[in-house]
Design a protein around this motif. Structure first.
Motif, mmCIF file in Angstrom:
data_model
loop_
_atom_site.group_PDB
_atom_site.id
_atom_site.type_symbol
_atom_site.label_atom_id
_atom_site.label_comp_id
_atom_site.label_asym_id
_atom_site.label_seq_id
_atom_site.Cartn_x
_atom_site.Cartn_y
_atom_site.Cartn_z
ATOM 1 N N GLN A 212 0.828 -1.204 0.000
ATOM 2 C CA GLN A 212 0.000 0.000 0.000
ATOM 3 C C GLN A 212 0.866 1.260 0.000
ATOM 4 O O GLN A 212 0.572 2.229 -0.702
ATOM 5 C CB GLN A 212 -0.919 -0.003 1.223
ATOM 6 C CG GLN A 212 -1.938 1.128 1.218
ATOM 7 C CD GLN A 212 -2.917 1.027 2.375
ATOM 8 O OE1 GLN A 212 -2.867 0.080 3.151
ATOM 9 N NE2 GLN A 212 -3.798 1.997 2.492
ATOM 10 N N ARG A 213 1.960 1.235 0.765
ATOM 11 C CA ARG A 213 2.863 2.389 0.805
ATOM 12 C C ARG A 213 3.543 2.573 -0.548
ATOM 13 O O ARG A 213 3.700 3.707 -1.027
ATOM 14 C CB ARG A 213 3.915 2.168 1.906
ATOM 15 C CG ARG A 213 4.901 3.333 2.060
ATOM 16 C CD ARG A 213 4.260 4.504 2.741
ATOM 17 N NE ARG A 213 5.186 5.617 2.862
ATOM 18 C CZ ARG A 213 5.333 6.582 1.962
ATOM 19 N NH1 ARG A 213 4.595 6.573 0.864
ATOM 20 N NH2 ARG A 213 6.205 7.557 2.151
ATOM 21 N N LEU A 214 3.951 1.482 -1.171
ATOM 22 C CA LEU A 214 4.599 1.557 -2.484
ATOM 23 C C LEU A 214 3.647 2.133 -3.532
ATOM 24 O O LEU A 214 4.006 3.052 -4.281
ATOM 25 C CB LEU A 214 5.068 0.159 -2.905
ATOM 26 C CG LEU A 214 5.599 0.009 -4.333
ATOM 27 C CD1 LEU A 214 6.848 0.863 -4.538
ATOM 28 C CD2 LEU A 214 5.898 -1.457 -4.641
ATOM 29 N N LEU A 215 2.428 1.620 -3.558
ATOM 30 C CA LEU A 215 1.457 2.075 -4.553
ATOM 31 C C LEU A 215 1.042 3.524 -4.315
ATOM 32 O O LEU A 215 0.801 4.278 -5.263
ATOM 33 C CB LEU A 215 0.231 1.154 -4.548
ATOM 34 C CG LEU A 215 0.506 -0.300 -4.965
ATOM 35 C CD1 LEU A 215 -0.753 -1.137 -4.831
ATOM 36 C CD2 LEU A 215 1.034 -0.363 -6.396
ATOM 37 N N ALA A 216 0.975 3.921 -3.032
ATOM 38 C CA ALA A 216 0.636 5.321 -2.726
ATOM 39 C C ALA A 216 1.726 6.258 -3.244
ATOM 40 O O ALA A 216 1.440 7.339 -3.778
ATOM 41 C CB ALA A 216 0.461 5.503 -1.220
ATOM 42 N N ALA A 217 3.000 5.838 -3.116
ATOM 43 C CA ALA A 217 4.102 6.662 -3.610
ATOM 44 C C ALA A 217 4.046 6.799 -5.132
ATOM 45 O O ALA A 217 4.261 7.884 -5.680
ATOM 46 C CB ALA A 217 5.442 6.050 -3.180
ATOM 47 N N ILE A 218 3.729 5.705 -5.815
ATOM 48 C CA ILE A 218 3.620 5.750 -7.279
ATOM 49 C C ILE A 218 2.465 6.652 -7.702
ATOM 50 O O ILE A 218 2.595 7.489 -8.613
ATOM 51 C CB ILE A 218 3.407 4.333 -7.853
ATOM 52 C CG1 ILE A 218 4.625 3.435 -7.553
ATOM 53 C CG2 ILE A 218 3.130 4.387 -9.348
ATOM 54 C CD1 ILE A 218 5.881 3.854 -8.268
ATOM 55 N N GLU A 219 1.337 6.520 -7.020
ATOM 56 C CA GLU A 219 0.165 7.327 -7.362
ATOM 57 C C GLU A 219 0.437 8.814 -7.113
ATOM 58 O O GLU A 219 0.051 9.678 -7.911
ATOM 59 C CB GLU A 219 -1.045 6.864 -6.551
ATOM 60 C CG GLU A 219 -2.344 7.582 -6.913
ATOM 61 C CD GLU A 219 -2.715 7.436 -8.383
ATOM 62 O OE1 GLU A 219 -3.305 8.382 -8.938
ATOM 63 O OE2 GLU A 219 -2.393 6.396 -8.986
ATOM 64 N N ASN A 220 1.114 9.123 -6.005
ATOM 65 C CA ASN A 220 1.462 10.523 -5.722
ATOM 66 C C ASN A 220 2.378 11.088 -6.806
ATOM 67 O O ASN A 220 2.236 12.239 -7.226
ATOM 68 C CB ASN A 220 2.164 10.631 -4.359
ATOM 69 C CG ASN A 220 1.203 10.440 -3.202
ATOM 70 O OD1 ASN A 220 0.018 10.720 -3.317
ATOM 71 N ND2 ASN A 220 1.714 9.958 -2.083
ATOM 72 N N ALA A 221 3.333 10.266 -7.259
ATOM 73 C CA ALA A 221 4.250 10.711 -8.302
ATOM 74 C C ALA A 221 3.507 10.973 -9.606
ATOM 75 O O ALA A 221 3.727 11.989 -10.278
ATOM 76 C CB ALA A 221 5.341 9.666 -8.511
ATOM 77 N N ARG A 222 2.596 10.072 -9.967
ATOM 78 C CA ARG A 222 1.853 10.247 -11.221
ATOM 79 C C ARG A 222 0.937 11.475 -11.140
ATOM 80 O O ARG A 222 0.755 12.201 -12.122
ATOM 81 C CB ARG A 222 1.049 8.978 -11.520
ATOM 82 C CG ARG A 222 1.939 7.806 -11.934
ATOM 83 C CD ARG A 222 1.160 6.498 -11.966
ATOM 84 N NE ARG A 222 0.158 6.506 -13.014
ATOM 85 C CZ ARG A 222 0.393 6.131 -14.289
ATOM 86 N NH1 ARG A 222 1.612 5.756 -14.647
ATOM 87 N NH2 ARG A 222 -0.567 6.140 -15.177
ATOM 88 N N ARG A 223 0.359 11.707 -9.950
ATOM 89 C CA ARG A 223 -0.489 12.873 -9.775
ATOM 90 C C ARG A 223 0.344 14.160 -9.895
ATOM 91 O O ARG A 223 -0.084 15.138 -10.490
ATOM 92 C CB ARG A 223 -1.176 12.814 -8.407
ATOM 93 C CG ARG A 223 -2.309 13.839 -8.235
ATOM 94 C CD ARG A 223 -2.902 13.814 -6.846
ATOM 95 N NE ARG A 223 -3.447 12.531 -6.489
ATOM 96 C CZ ARG A 223 -3.015 11.787 -5.478
ATOM 97 N NH1 ARG A 223 -2.052 12.211 -4.700
ATOM 98 N NH2 ARG A 223 -3.552 10.616 -5.216
ATOM 99 N N ALA A 224 1.546 14.130 -9.322
ATOM 100 C CA ALA A 224 2.428 15.293 -9.405
ATOM 101 C C ALA A 224 2.833 15.577 -10.852
ATOM 102 O O ALA A 224 2.891 16.726 -11.281
ATOM 103 C CB ALA A 224 3.675 15.073 -8.545
ATOM 104 N N LEU A 225 3.099 14.527 -11.617
ATOM 105 C CA LEU A 225 3.460 14.705 -13.034
ATOM 106 C C LEU A 225 2.327 15.358 -13.805
ATOM 107 O O LEU A 225 2.551 16.189 -14.675
ATOM 108 C CB LEU A 225 3.798 13.340 -13.659
ATOM 109 C CG LEU A 225 5.152 12.739 -13.263
ATOM 110 C CD1 LEU A 225 5.209 11.277 -13.676
ATOM 111 C CD2 LEU A 225 6.288 13.521 -13.909
ATOM 112 N N HIS A 226 1.110 14.969 -13.458
ATOM 113 C CA HIS A 226 -0.051 15.518 -14.159
ATOM 114 C C HIS A 226 -0.196 17.018 -13.904
ATOM 115 O O HIS A 226 -0.647 17.763 -14.773
ATOM 116 C CB HIS A 226 -1.322 14.788 -13.696
ATOM 117 C CG HIS A 226 -2.579 15.311 -14.331
ATOM 118 N ND1 HIS A 226 -2.883 15.094 -15.658
ATOM 119 C CD2 HIS A 226 -3.593 16.060 -13.826
ATOM 120 C CE1 HIS A 226 -4.039 15.675 -15.941
ATOM 121 N NE2 HIS A 226 -4.496 16.258 -14.844
#
Length: 464
Positions: free
Chosen positions: A112-126
């Motif tokens: 869950q922590r790993l996926l949250a970090a990936i999702e935060n990164a993708r949101r930041a890129l957007h």
């Protein structure tokens, strides 16, 4: 010509078992992943894929993770690099955060922590502006006012850090705009659509602070008549701003550190923790490193929070910003109060540049409100300014400010202990320009103690 950024996640991890675990978790979430075991292989894969998100182990067999990160960001500055590190390497991870890494994960971490970090990164890129859009953006960062060199440096740092997940530690004197800075970080981030929750750690009694941060369940202590959602849970999906962080009780600092490490909270009276996704921004008007040396602030918490420091300069160091702020505010206040002010007279502009402004922007706001309420325009004149402000200006630079009247011991005779206590507290506050945290340090009590006493005196006077 470089290939366009790819959605394929590049994982650079030298331990085969961990490589398999991370890859499997990402694939279950429908991400495309390519793995590498060395820094050299990772850089070659990055040049081929141009991955927009890179998971990078800090310790690699052939080269330092810091060098790999520098090469990736030098060729593609918009890349979100997420560092994977062990507990013993947190200081190095902090250094990498300051160098441009988006976030770091401390081993061991769950899916869950790993996926949250990936999702935060993708949101930041957007939400990241394209480079040409960023360069064309205005220099001043709303809601700030001012074009001085120290503030332009602050704006640049806010813009840079806002797009990452890095924890921001804001320092500066009282009244310099630390909460404005925290809100600007939030508004410039991918979390701007989420809540911004501010909590003043120095204004809440120690015995209630844990409940205010983490919440409580009904009946968990005397007075808990219903469930309470704490600030951390209220900020889920957004930003939690902890003001006056150095006022936090040491016991609660331990729980805050655990919260930062696990992203879980346990409300008072609860038996099961719950996950929350918040970004921490904190602030203090103290020297945090000195607080660590004095044993009032945990060293491990300091290094966890002090990732990207931002220092808010005092108003006296901001040149003509004081007049730019004053002219903007006086027009706004005149509109609110039904007055006719259009700006400052030349003499007032000169005075404002020369004044020391110990209370910073907050003091300037109070002065202008006093002027607008008691006078009419069209210009703010020297005769309209509060007398104590002019006295401060006329005092020779080598003359110490006159101290407020302090009763001699004989003056205290016949008074009650409560009356003497109030005299001492009010005198100390006066010498510190009304700063409760500074007065509390001199009196060796918690700021929350002074806030409670001030509130009690105010209520007692209102009831008379």
């Amino acid at each position: 010509m470089q290939p366009p950024p790819s959605d394929t996640i590049l994982l650079i991890e030298d331990t085969p078992s961990l490589q398999m675990i991370y890859k499997a978790a990402l694939k279950r979430a429908d991400y495309t992943v390519e793995t590498c075991g060395t820094g050299g292989e990772g850089l070659a894969a990055f040049r081929r894929l141009r991955s927009s998100v890179v998971l990078l182990d800090l310790m690699l067999p052939d080269r330092a993770g810091l060098d790999v990160m520098h090469e990736i960001l030098a060729s593609a500055p918009q890349t979100c690099v997420i560092v994977i590190t062990a507990n013993g390497s947190i200081n190095k991870a902090v250094e990498m955060m300051r160098a441009g890494v988006h976030e770091f994960l401390v081993k061991p971490f769950d899916d869950q922590r790993l996926l949250a970090a990936i999702e935060n990164a993708r949101r930041a890129l957007h939400h990241r502006p394209k480079p040409n859009e960023f360069e064309a953006s205005i220099q001043v960062l709303p809601p700030f006012i001012g074009h001085s060199a120290p503030m332009l440096a602050v704006y640049d740092k806010i813009r840079s850090v806002a797009r990452s997940m890095a924890t921001v530690f804001i320092t500066g004197d009282s009244g310099t705009g630390k909460e404005l800075c925290a809100d600007a970080v939030h508004q410039g981030s991918a979390r701007a659509g989420g809540p911004f929750v501010a909590l003043n750690c120095g204004a809440i009694p120690v015995d209630l602070l844990e409940s205010e941060v983490f919440g409580h369940l009904r009946g968990s202590f005397t007075g808990a008549i219903s469930d309470k959602l704490g600030a951390a849970a209220a900020a889920d999906g957004g930003t939690l701003f902890l003001d006056e962080i150095c006022e936090m009780d040491l016991n609660l600092q331990t729980k805050l550190l655990r919260f930062l490490q696990t992203s879980t909270i346990t409300p008072v009276g609860a038996t099961k923790p719950r996950k929350v996704n918040v970004r921490i921004v904190c602030a203090t008007n103290r020297n945090p490193l000195e607080e660590v040396r004095q044993g009032r602030f945990r060293e491990d918490l300091y290094y966890r929070l002090h990732v990207v420091p931002i220092h808010m300069p005092p108003l006296r160091d901001r040149g003509d910003d004081v007049n730019e702020i004053a002219e903007t505010l006086v027009v706004q206040m005149a509109r609110e109060e039904g007055r006719d002010f259009a700006g400052l007279s030349p003499r007032v502009r000169e005075l404002f540049r020369e004044l020391p402004w110990p209370g910073n922007v907050r003091q300037l706001i109070n002065v202008l409100r006093n002027v607008v309420v008691l006078n009419d325009g069209p210009l703010v004149m020297p005769t309209m300014l509060p007398p104590d402000l002019l006295v401060e200006r006329m005092r020779p630079a080598d003359t110490k400010p006159a101290e407020p009247h302090r009763p001699a011991l004989g003056d205290l005779a016949g008074r009650t202990l409560a009356q003497i206590e109030r005299i001492v507290i009010e005198d100390t506050l006066a010498r510190h320009n009304g700063s409760v945290p500074k007065a509390a340090r001199e009196l060796d009590v918690s700021a929350s103690t002074l806030y409670r006493k001030l509130d009690a005196w105010s209520k007692a006077e209102a009831a008379q």
